[in-house]
Design an enzyme around this catalytic site. Sequence first.
Site, PDB file in Angstrom:
ATOM      1  N   ASP A  55       0.857  -1.187   0.000  1.00  0.00           N
ATOM      2  CA  ASP A  55       0.000   0.000   0.000  1.00  0.00           C
ATOM      3  C   ASP A  55       0.893   1.236   0.000  1.00  0.00           C
ATOM      4  O   ASP A  55       1.669   1.442   0.936  1.00  0.00           O
ATOM      5  CB  ASP A  55      -0.895  -0.020   1.242  1.00  0.00           C
ATOM      6  N   ASP A 108      -2.846   2.425  -6.044  1.00  0.00           N
ATOM      7  CA  ASP A 108      -1.799   2.480  -5.015  1.00  0.00           C
ATOM      8  C   ASP A 108      -1.728   1.262  -4.111  1.00  0.00           C
ATOM      9  O   ASP A 108      -0.993   1.279  -3.118  1.00  0.00           O
ATOM     10  CB  ASP A 108      -1.977   3.733  -4.155  1.00  0.00           C
ATOM     11  N   GLU A 109      -2.445   0.203  -4.415  1.00  0.00           N
ATOM     12  CA  GLU A 109      -2.320  -0.987  -3.572  1.00  0.00           C
ATOM     13  C   GLU A 109      -2.618  -2.258  -4.355  1.00  0.00           C
ATOM     14  O   GLU A 109      -3.348  -2.248  -5.343  1.00  0.00           O
ATOM     15  CB  GLU A 109      -3.209  -0.902  -2.327  1.00  0.00           C
TER      16      GLU A 109
END
Length: 353
Positions: free
Chosen positions: A9, A103-104
Site C-alpha cells: 500500500d 496504489d495498492e
Amino acid sequence: MTRKIIHIDMDAFFASVEQRDTPSLRGKPVAVGGSSERGVVAAASYEARRFGVRSAMSSRVALRKCPQLIFVKPRFEVYRFVSQQIREIFADYTPLIEPLSLDEAYLDVTENRQGIKSATYIAKEIKARIFEKTQLRASAGVSYNKFLAKLASDHHKPDGLFVITPSEGEAFTEVLSIDKFHGIGKVTAEKMHRLGIKTGLELKEKSETFLRTHFGKMGSYYFQIARGIDDRPVEPDRIRKSVGSENTFEYDLETLTELEEALKPLIEEVWKWCERTQIYGRTVTVKIKFSDFQTVTRSISSSLLIREKAALEKLAIDRLREPFSKPVRLLGVSIHNLEDTRPHEGQQLTLFY
C-alpha cells in the site's frame, strides 16, 4: 501449502507524488482535490492528516481543521504512470498480482520468480526498489492470507513492514477492534456494537448461526476472519461482472456541486481500470446513501459499450441530477455488463482504413 501473501500500500500516494514533484510542498500539509469551498479532498498528506484532514472530506471542513492546507489539482495521468512503474517491479517477483487500486495490490509469492523463500525479504526488497525507482514510500503487510496481509500493511504506516505468521493470526485478530477489521464498514461495525461485539475476540465468541442470522451470508465470512482464516486466492485475472468505486464521507454532502466533485475521483478510479484492462461496460449505476442510511441506486444502460471517459462522466453525473432532498453520506459509481475488448487467440482482428 501455506500461502505467502504480501499486501503493498503506497503511503498517501497522490499527495506524496505531488510533494515529490514539487519540492516546496515537502513537509507541508497538502490536499489533492478541489480548493473551492464546495470541493472535496481526494487525498491528504501525512502532515495534513495530523490536523484531522482525510480523503472524501469537504474542502470547507478541511480548511477549517487546517487553515494552512495547500490544495493541489489531481494529475491522474501521472499517478497512473507511477502505478505502472510499481506494477513492473511486482511482476519481477510473481505473476500473481491482484491490483485493488492505483496504489495498492496483493501479491502471492508462495512460488516466486526469484526463488526467494522469505516473503518478508521480498517485501523489504520491493519497498526498497519502489523507493529507488519512484522516491516514494510504501507500507507492506506479510501474512498467510489476504485479510491478515491487509491488516498488517495498515499496522505500521507510513513506510511500515509488519508480518503476521500462521501461529500469530488468530491472536492478532482477537485483540483488534472491530472498527479496524478490513471489510467491516462503519454501519456494520455499529450494528456489531449494538450486538455486544467490539473486538475480534467477541466476534469469535459468536456462533456462525448467530452471525448468519444477523448479517446474512457475510456472517460466515466474519466467522472465518475472526479466526484468522481467509481462503480467497490472489486473483490477477478475475472474471468480473462489474467494477466500481465508492466513498463514505466524513461529513454529509448537501449540494449538487459537492456531489459532482465527490463523484469525479470515483469515476476516474473506475475509468482507469477500464483503460488498463480494456474491459468496458454498457450500464452505469450511481449508488447514493443518505444521512438516514436509506440507499438508492440509479442506473442507465447504453446499447453500445461506453468507451469514452466523458460519456461515463456524463451518464453518472446525470444520475445525480435527479431530485433528492436529504444530505448524502456515501456515493458510489459502477459499470456493469462488461465486455473484454482485448484480442484473444483465434479472434479475428478488426482492420480500420
